[in-house]
Design a protein around this motif. Structure first.
Motif, PDB file in Angstrom:
ATOM      1  N   ASP B  44       0.832  -1.210   0.000  1.00  0.00           N
ATOM      2  CA  ASP B  44       0.000   0.000   0.000  1.00  0.00           C
ATOM      3  C   ASP B  44       0.861   1.253   0.000  1.00  0.00           C
ATOM      4  O   ASP B  44       0.532   2.244  -0.659  1.00  0.00           O
ATOM      5  N   ALA B  45       1.947   1.204   0.755  1.00  0.00           N
ATOM      6  CA  ALA B  45       2.838   2.366   0.822  1.00  0.00           C
ATOM      7  C   ALA B  45       3.455   2.635  -0.545  1.00  0.00           C
ATOM      8  O   ALA B  45       3.583   3.792  -0.959  1.00  0.00           O
ATOM      9  N   GLU B  46       3.841   1.569  -1.243  1.00  0.00           N
ATOM     10  CA  GLU B  46       4.426   1.745  -2.570  1.00  0.00           C
ATOM     11  C   GLU B  46       3.398   2.344  -3.533  1.00  0.00           C
ATOM     12  O   GLU B  46       3.710   3.258  -4.303  1.00  0.00           O
ATOM     13  N   ASP B  47       2.163   1.841  -3.483  1.00  0.00           N
ATOM     14  CA  ASP B  47       1.094   2.412  -4.312  1.00  0.00           C
ATOM     15  C   ASP B  47       0.888   3.886  -4.010  1.00  0.00           C
ATOM     16  O   ASP B  47       0.804   4.717  -4.916  1.00  0.00           O
ATOM     17  N   ALA B  48       0.775   4.205  -2.738  1.00  0.00           N
ATOM     18  CA  ALA B  48       0.510   5.593  -2.341  1.00  0.00           C
ATOM     19  C   ALA B  48       1.661   6.500  -2.764  1.00  0.00           C
ATOM     20  O   ALA B  48       1.437   7.613  -3.258  1.00  0.00           O
ATOM     21  N   ARG B  75       2.635  16.690   1.856  1.00  0.00           N
ATOM     22  CA  ARG B  75       1.194  16.928   1.856  1.00  0.00           C
ATOM     23  C   ARG B  75       0.497  15.994   0.875  1.00  0.00           C
ATOM     24  O   ARG B  75      -0.538  15.396   1.190  1.00  0.00           O
ATOM     25  N   ILE B  76       1.077  15.858  -0.330  1.00  0.00           N
ATOM     26  CA  ILE B  76       0.460  14.993  -1.344  1.00  0.00           C
ATOM     27  C   ILE B  76       0.448  13.539  -0.870  1.00  0.00           C
ATOM     28  O   ILE B  76      -0.565  12.835  -1.023  1.00  0.00           O
ATOM     29  N   VAL B  77       1.551  13.079  -0.295  1.00  0.00           N
ATOM     30  CA  VAL B  77       1.619  11.686   0.173  1.00  0.00           C
ATOM     31  C   VAL B  77       0.620  11.453   1.303  1.00  0.00           C
ATOM     32  O   VAL B  77      -0.103  10.450   1.303  1.00  0.00           O
ATOM     33  N   VAL B  78       0.560  12.370   2.275  1.00  0.00           N
ATOM     34  CA  VAL B  78      -0.357  12.205   3.402  1.00  0.00           C
ATOM     35  C   VAL B  78      -1.802  12.124   2.893  1.00  0.00           C
ATOM     36  O   VAL B  78      -2.572  11.253   3.314  1.00  0.00           O
ATOM     37  N   ASN B  79      -2.159  13.007   1.958  1.00  0.00           N
ATOM     38  CA  ASN B  79      -3.521  12.980   1.409  1.00  0.00           C
ATOM     39  C   ASN B  79      -3.812  11.668   0.695  1.00  0.00           C
ATOM     40  O   ASN B  79      -4.892  11.094   0.813  1.00  0.00           O
ATOM     41  N   ARG B  80      -2.828  11.194  -0.078  1.00  0.00           N
ATOM     42  CA  ARG B  80      -2.976   9.912  -0.776  1.00  0.00           C
ATOM     43  C   ARG B  80      -3.216   8.776   0.204  1.00  0.00           C
ATOM     44  O   ARG B  80      -4.055   7.908  -0.022  1.00  0.00           O
ATOM     45  N   CYS B  81      -2.439   8.780   1.282  1.00  0.00           N
ATOM     46  CA  CYS B  81      -2.561   7.713   2.282  1.00  0.00           C
ATOM     47  C   CYS B  81      -3.925   7.774   2.946  1.00  0.00           C
ATOM     48  O   CYS B  81      -4.556   6.748   3.194  1.00  0.00           O
ATOM     49  N   HIS B  82      -4.378   8.985   3.227  1.00  0.00           N
ATOM     50  CA  HIS B  82      -5.683   9.141   3.858  1.00  0.00           C
ATOM     51  C   HIS B  82      -6.772   8.613   2.924  1.00  0.00           C
ATOM     52  O   HIS B  82      -7.672   7.879   3.346  1.00  0.00           O
ATOM     53  N   ASP B  83      -6.679   8.977   1.639  1.00  0.00           N
ATOM     54  CA  ASP B  83      -7.643   8.490   0.647  1.00  0.00           C
ATOM     55  C   ASP B  83      -7.640   6.972   0.579  1.00  0.00           C
ATOM     56  O   ASP B  83      -8.685   6.334   0.557  1.00  0.00           O
ATOM     57  N   LEU B  84      -6.431   6.406   0.517  1.00  0.00           N
ATOM     58  CA  LEU B  84      -6.295   4.961   0.397  1.00  0.00           C
ATOM     59  C   LEU B  84      -6.924   4.270   1.594  1.00  0.00           C
ATOM     60  O   LEU B  84      -7.648   3.287   1.467  1.00  0.00           O
ATOM     61  N   GLN B  85      -6.648   4.794   2.763  1.00  0.00           N
ATOM     62  CA  GLN B  85      -7.180   4.161   3.962  1.00  0.00           C
ATOM     63  C   GLN B  85      -8.702   4.265   3.998  1.00  0.00           C
ATOM     64  O   GLN B  85      -9.395   3.312   4.337  1.00  0.00           O
TER      65      GLN B  85
END
Lengths: 180, 182
Positions: B44-48, B75-85
Motif C-alpha cells: 500500500d505504501a508503494e502504491d501511495a 502533503r500529497i503523500v499524506v492525502n494519498r494515504c488518507h484516501d487509500l485508507q
C-alpha cells in the motif's frame, strides 16, 4: 484506558508528555516530584521504541522509481525525426535521444557545472525540424553569453556528428550559477 | 554538485522531465517512508508513494514554490494515504505475523538488539496503526519524520494550535496503549 489524575504539582500530563517527546523535560522538577516522574516513566516506555522506529532506515523499493518514470514518460508525447541518408529503410531518432545527446554534450563544456536538455515540442507541429532546449548551471565566473554561445555550437556539432542532422536549433537557458 | 530543489522544480515546470526525474531520485525514500509509517503495509505504501509522485508531476504547474518541495510532497503523500485508507477501510490485523513490514527487518541476532526491543518497536507500530488517521498523521510527521511544529501545521493545512492539540491526544493514546501492552 486508565485515566489517572493530573500530577499533584499542577503541571498537566499533556505538557509533560510534550516535554518528553521534545526532549526538554525539566529534570530538576522530576527529581523532586514523584507523580510527574511516574508520568515521565510511562511516556518513555512509548517514546523509547518510537525513537528506535524513527531511526530505522527505510528505502524505496526499486520498482517505485521505475513505475513513476514510466508513467511520466508515457504522458509526454515523443516525436521522432527522420535522419538523412542511408537506405533502403529509414532511420529515425526520438526527441528524447536528441535531448540526451544534447545534455551529455553540454555537460562536458568547460564552464558548465550541470545541464539538462529537452526536446521542445510545445507549438512545434509533427514533422517540423527538432528544437532542443538546454538549461544549464554555469560555473561562477564564466562569461554567460559566451558560455551559451559555446554550448550552442558544441551541442549542434555533436548532434550533427552523431545523427547527421545539421543546424539543429538549440535554445540555451542559463538559470543557475554554482559558486566556487 | 548539488542543484537546489527550487532550480530542479523550475526546470521541471518548464518541461524538463530529467529535472523531475532527479527530484524523484531525491525524494522517493521520503515519499515511501512516510507512506509506510502511515499505512504500515509495504504494498500500500508503494502504491501511495507512486501515486503521490505522479500527482506531484501533474500538479507542478500549480506549485508556486511558497513552501519547500519536500513539504509539498509530504502533503500529497499524506492525502494519498488518507484516501487509500478511507477507500479500503483498513482493518488493523491483531496478529503480528500479518504485519509484513516487519518481515523486511534483518534477524534480531544480526542487529544486536534484543528480542524484547524488537517486540516493543512492533508494539508501538501497532499502537500507531490503531490511532485514527487525524491523530496518526501529526505524530508520524513530528516524531518519525522530525518535522517542526510549523511544518506539520503547513503539511496538514491546520493551525499550529490544532496540531498541538492532536499531538497531545495522540501521545496520550499511544502511551496508554503501550501501558496495556506491558
Amino acid at each position: 484506558m486508565n485515566e489517572q489524575q493530573e500530577p499533584v504539582c499542577g503541571r498537566s500530563k499533556d505538557d509533560l508528555r510534550a516535554d518528553i517527546a521534545d526532549g526538554r523535560e525539566d529534570r530538576a522538577h522530576l527529581a523532586t516530584c514523584a507523580s510527574c516522574r511516574a508520568v515521565a516513566d510511562e511516556t518513555r516506555q512509548a517514546w523509547t521504541p518510537l525513537v528506535l522506529l524513527a531511526r530505522q532506515p527505510v528505502v524505496a523499493p526499486a520498482g517505485l522509481t521505475r513505475s513513476v518514470l514510466r508513467r511520466v514518460r508515457a504522458a509526454r508525447p515523443t516525436a521522432t525525426h527522420l535522419l538523412p541518408g542511408g537506405g533502403p529503410g529509414s532511420t529515425r531518432v526520438s526527441g528524447r535521444a536528441l535531448a540526451r545527446v544534447a545534455r551529455l554534450s553540454a555537460t562536458a563544456v568547460p564552464g558548465v557545472a550541470a545541464a539538462v536538455a529537452r526536446e521542445v515540442t510545445d507549438g512545434v507541429p509533427g514533422e517540423a525540424a527538432p528544437v532542443v532546449e538546454v538549461a544549464l548551471t554555469a560555473r561562477y565566473g564564466a562569461d554567460l553569453q559566451g558560455l551559451a554561445a559555446l554550448v550552442r555550437r558544441t551541442v549542434q556539432a555533436d548532434l550533427a556528428a552523431s545523427t547527421g542532422l545539421h543546424g539543429v536549433r538549440v535554445d540555451v537557458v542559463v538559470d543557475d550559477v554554482h559558486g566556487g | 554538485m548539488h542543484t537546489e530543489d527550487a532550480v530542479l522544480v523550475r526546470r521541471a515546470q518548464a518541461g524538463h522531465d530529467e529535472a523531475f526525474e532527479e527530484l524523484v531520485v531525491r525524494y522517493r525514500d521520503q515519499a515511501y517512508r512516510v507512506a509506510l509509517r502511515l499505512l504500515d503495509r509495504p504494498a500500500d505504501a508503494e502504491d501511495a508513494a507512486q501515486e503521490a509522485l505522479v500527482t506531484a508531476w501533474r500538479a507542478l504547474p500549480g506549485f508556486r514554490g511558497d513552501s519547500a518541495f519536500s513539504s509539498w510532497l509530504y502533503r500529497i503523500v499524506v492525502n494519498r494515504c488518507h484516501d487509500l485508507q478511507r477507500r479500503q477501510r483498513l482493518v488493523r490485523p491483531v496478529d503480528p505475523q500479518d504485519a509484513a513490514a516487519s518481515a523486511l527487518l534483518p534477524p534480531v541476532a544480526d542487529t544486536g538488539e534484543t528480542v524484547e526491543t524488537r517486540h516493543r518497536v512492533q508494539a508501538v507500530r501497532d499502537a500507531l496503526a490503531r490511532l485514527p488517521f487525524e491523530l496518526r498523521a501529526p505524530l508520524v510527521l513530528r516524531e518519525l519524520e522530525g518535522c517542526s511544529y510549523a511544518e506539520v501545521a503547513h503539511v496538514l493545512g491546520l493551525p499550529q494550535a490544532t496540531i498541538r492539540g492532536r499531538l497531545a491526544r495522540g501521545r496520550r493514546e499511544l502511551v496508554g496503549q503501550m501501558q496495556e501492552w506491558v
